[in-house]
Motif scaffolding. Structure first.
Motif, PDB file in Angstrom:
ATOM      1  N   GLU A   1      -2.166 -24.977   4.510  1.00 17.50           N
ATOM      2  CA  GLU A   1      -2.938 -25.988   3.779  1.00 17.50           C
ATOM      3  C   GLU A   1      -3.038 -27.283   4.563  1.00 17.50           C
ATOM      4  OE1 GLU A   1      -2.061 -27.201  -0.248  1.00 17.50           O
ATOM      5  OE2 GLU A   1      -1.605 -25.112  -0.763  1.00 17.50           O
ATOM      6  N   GLU A   2      -1.965 -27.635   5.227  1.00 20.60           N
ATOM      7  CA  GLU A   2      -1.920 -28.887   5.979  1.00 20.60           C
ATOM      8  C   GLU A   2      -2.589 -28.766   7.347  1.00 20.60           C
ATOM      9  OE1 GLU A   2       2.118 -30.200   6.238  1.00 20.60           O
ATOM     10  OE2 GLU A   2       2.148 -30.967   4.188  1.00 20.60           O
TER      11      GLU A   2
ATOM     12  N   TYR B   1       9.656 -28.320   4.641  1.00 20.14           N
ATOM     13  CA  TYR B   1       8.569 -27.878   3.766  1.00 20.14           C
ATOM     14  C   TYR B   1       9.070 -27.529   2.366  1.00 20.14           C
ATOM     15  CZ  TYR B   1       5.300 -28.213   7.565  1.00 20.14           C
ATOM     16  OH  TYR B   1       4.500 -28.728   8.573  1.00 20.14           O
TER      17      TYR B   1
ATOM     18  N   LYS C   1       8.757 -30.636   0.489  1.00 16.08           N
ATOM     19  CA  LYS C   1       7.360 -30.877   0.092  1.00 16.08           C
ATOM     20  C   LYS C   1       6.978 -29.999  -1.094  1.00 16.08           C
ATOM     21  CE  LYS C   1       5.192 -32.659   4.229  1.00 16.08           C
ATOM     22  NZ  LYS C   1       3.871 -32.770   4.874  1.00 16.08           N
TER      23      LYS C   1
END
Length: 702
Positions: free
Chosen positions: A341-342, A356, A359
């Protein structure tokens, strides 16, 4: 008379002025007869050990040569009274070895470890002494013993029997050689690990701070100050430094560098490499087991535990492994999606997981550690652990500034019972420094006992938290705060002990029971009414907001697949090291790889303790084949806290009294299974562990 009151000046050799001046051999004229750390120097230890070995040998000889028919008083009680000076000297020495070493202390440790084994071998294998113990054990039902005396006799017999006292002379001689060599190897392993931890650090320049909280940077500067690098900022291989860095740093290259250093401790092919040490330790442990008539070291080790067999341990670990691995794999896929996604064009690696995961936790639970750390100051969490103990057990804490300590950061509290009488002295040594080994632990400088007066224990908690700098307080992560309560739970086990005999005091229990008081105490740290009272912002003094508290509680089970996989895999490796032939692990790295492939270990997760840094099982044998104990105890602690939940009050007086009487104060005077049932009214329910970790598989709908 307390052990520190026993005058050593009657011992042979103390007419020597140098010995008479030795602070380890004099009566301690300090508050509460505590060790005079401000007077003790490295050169005092070997003369003190020599005197202590001499005194103890003479005391044992008196028991062995006693012409009277063996009875409980002249044999078992006499053994309990022996070795007080040795216990006193050794407890001070090993505190410094672990918590505040220097090259001189570590050099002495190399000698002392072998000398200690050489001293104990002829005692624990003495045929005449064992004969006296056997004679009492054989007619124990006729001796009119109290419950505690019966337990002490059984434990004494077991300890001597398992040490090889019943072997023939050739086997005893070989056992003695093995014990001495293992003592040396365990010390070497520990020194190697400390050496690697002292040598590695990573300096953070101005461009290396992206993502790092202000409080973390302050701690990194404090770590640099400890190493004489004033004005700089560094991270070290201390877990309290490494974990937040891996969670927060946006610099993937630095995360990789730091992570690899962390997992390679003891495995760098340098003078601190532990691979050969491990191989020899495993060979000697296997030989020990065979000499004593056991097929494997694990079989020998676990016979004297709650678990009893390797099969029982494996059964528990495998039951937990399956749902934990499934959860970890699902989380891995979610983390990989987040990377995509990033716009990240790379495969999730082990040094990415924590970053992650944080996140993902922010997305799913709207929570991250950085949000709550400003509310978890060390001082406030210490106050919380004390208040919890006061509300549960009626004990109170008053800080003392007049008790000598081994480092200026060490704090001391006088502990009193509900009637105002002295209960214990508690030392807290909380900050990481190069002279301290990594991890967190509880130990004692003196154990509680009533055999010779009412002896108050001297209990220690040692941690490795990051220190604040420039007048800022130390801020704890939720994991750090949990560790603080965990070690204090062990501390309470020592402080609340209420037994007669030293060998049964405090934490002198089976390894797979000893973690119950500590892990159970962790539950109070995360209770809303505790956090609402003591979690206050270090700058504003504002209490933890209700919204953040709710998000914290909701996020507790997040990433439990990772945490459980990390732990259970380490426990399984420990079990395999000690159930398979030692020849199977001649190449430690290959053995690790093979075993992890066998259980399907996700490659993005490493063992919590890789073999070359696994001090629990290789710095000594206390947890060898026993690392599973944390999970065995977690079955009990998750179930035990349920007693308070069922009562509708986490400080329920009736439940707290049972907890005190049956678990915290009874030490090793009661069989642990009986102690647990006395507290809970039944055996523990295993599903409580899976439920606590959020890993319980829900039944399918009909």
């Amino acid at each position: 008379m307390s052990e520190t009151s026993v005058s050593p000046v009657a011992s042979k050799g103390l007419e020597n002025p140098l010995l008479k001046a030795n602070p380890l051999l004099k009566a301690w004229q300090t508050p509460f007869e505590t060790p005079p750390f401000d007077e003790i120097k490295p050169e005092h230890f070997m003369p003190a050990f020599e005197q202590a070995f001499f005194d103890h040998s003479a005391e044992i000889a008196a028991i062995v040569n006693d012409p009277a028919v063996p009875d409980f008083a002249n044999t078992i009680t006499a053994l309990e009274r022996s070795g007080k000076l040795l216990s006193r000297v050794a407890s001070v020495f090993y505190d410094l070895v672990s918590a505040h070493s220097n090259p001189a202390i570590l050099e002495i440790d190399k000698d002392v470890s072998s000398r200690m084994a050489r001293h104990w071998n002829p005692i624990m294998m003495n045929a005449v002494l064992f004969g006296r113990i056997v004679a009492l054990h054989d007619k124990r039902a006729e001796l009119g013993l109290t419950t505690e005396q019966m337990r002490l006799l059984e434990r004494t017999y077991t300890r001597f029997h398992r040490s090889g006292a019943g072997l023939d002379e050739a086997a005893k001689a070989r056992m003695a050689e093995i014990n001495e060599r293992l003592a040396h190897l365990g010390t070497s392993f520990s020194h190697h690990l400390l050496g690697d931890e002292q040598e590695w650090f990573m300096e953070l320049g101005e461009g290396d701070l992206d993502g790092l909280a202000e409080s973390f940077v302050a701690s990194a500067k404090a770590s640099a100050d400890e190493r004489g690098m004033t004005g700089k900022a560094i991270i070290t291989t201390s877990r309290s430094s490494m974990e937040p860095f891996l969670k927060s740093s946006t610099r993937r290259d630095l995360r990789e560098k730091a992570y690899k250093a962390f997992i390679q401790r003891g495995n760098n092919g340098n003078a601190n490499d532990n691979n050969e040490t491990i191989v020899e330790i495993l060979k000697l442990r296997e030989e020990t087991a065979k000499i004593l008539g056991f097929p494997t070291f694990a079989a020998y080790r676990l016979e004297d535990s709650m678990a009893k067999t390797p099969e029982a341990v494996r059964g528990l670990l495998e039951r937990v492994w399956k749902p934990a691995r499934a959860r970890a794999l699902a989380d891995r896929d979610a983390l990989q999606e987040l990377i995509a996604e990033e716009g990240g064009n790379f495969k999730l690696a082990a040094w990415d997981w924590r970053y992650y995961a944080e996140k993902l936790r922010q997305r799913r639970a709207n929570f991250d550690d950085a949000a709550i750390k400003p509310y978890l100051t060390l001082d406030h969490m210490i106050a919380a652990q004390f208040d919890t103990a006061t509300r549960l057990f009626g004990i109170t804490f008053a800080e003392r500034k007049d008790v000598p300590v081994w480092h200026p950061d060490v704090r001391v509290w006088e502990v009193k019972d509900a009637k105002g009488a002295l209960k214990a002295i508690f030392y807290g040594d909380y900050f990481a420094r190069p002279s301290k080994r990594s991890g967190a632990w509880m130990t004692s400088l003196r154990d509680q006992q009533k055999l010779d007066g009412d002896v108050a224990p001297l209990v220690l908690n040692i941690c490795n938290f990051a220190k604040g700098t420039d007048g800022q307080p130390s801020l704890l992560s939720p994991d750090d705060a949990r560790t603080l309560f965990h070690e204090f739970g062990h501390g309470l086990h020592g402080m609340l002990s209420n037994v007669i005999y030293p060998s049964l005091s405090g934490t002198s229990v089976f390894t797979d029971f000893v973690e119950l008081p500590s892990q159970l105490y962790e539950h109070w740290q995360e209770q809303p009414q505790v956090l609402q009272t003591f979690a206050k912002h270090y700058q504003t003094g504002e209490p933890l907001p209700d919204d953040l508290l709710k998000r914290f509680i909701a996020a507790r089970k997040f990433n439990q697949g990772f945490a459980t996989v990390e732990f259970v895999s380490s426990a399984l490796i420990d079990l395999e090291f000690h159930t398979q032939p030692a020849s199977a692990s001649a190449d430690v790295a290959a053995f690790e790889k093979k075993e992890l492939e066998k259980i399907g270990m996700p490659e993005e997760i490493a063992l919590r303790h890789r073999p070359t840094q696994f001090g629990h099982i290789f710095s000594g044998d206390h947890y060898a084949s026993g690392y599973y104990s944390y999970m065995w105890s977690e079955v009990m602690d998750a179930d035990a806290f349920g007693a308070f939940e069922e009562a509708g009050n986490i400080f329920d007086p009736a439940v707290a009294k049972r907890l005190h009487d049956d678990i915290y104060s009874s030490g090793g005077s009661v069989d642990p299974e009986s102690a647990y049932v006395a507290f809970r009214g039944r055996a523990p329910a295993p599903d409580a562990l899976l439920r606590r970790r959020g890993l319980l598989e829900e039944p399918e709908a009909a």
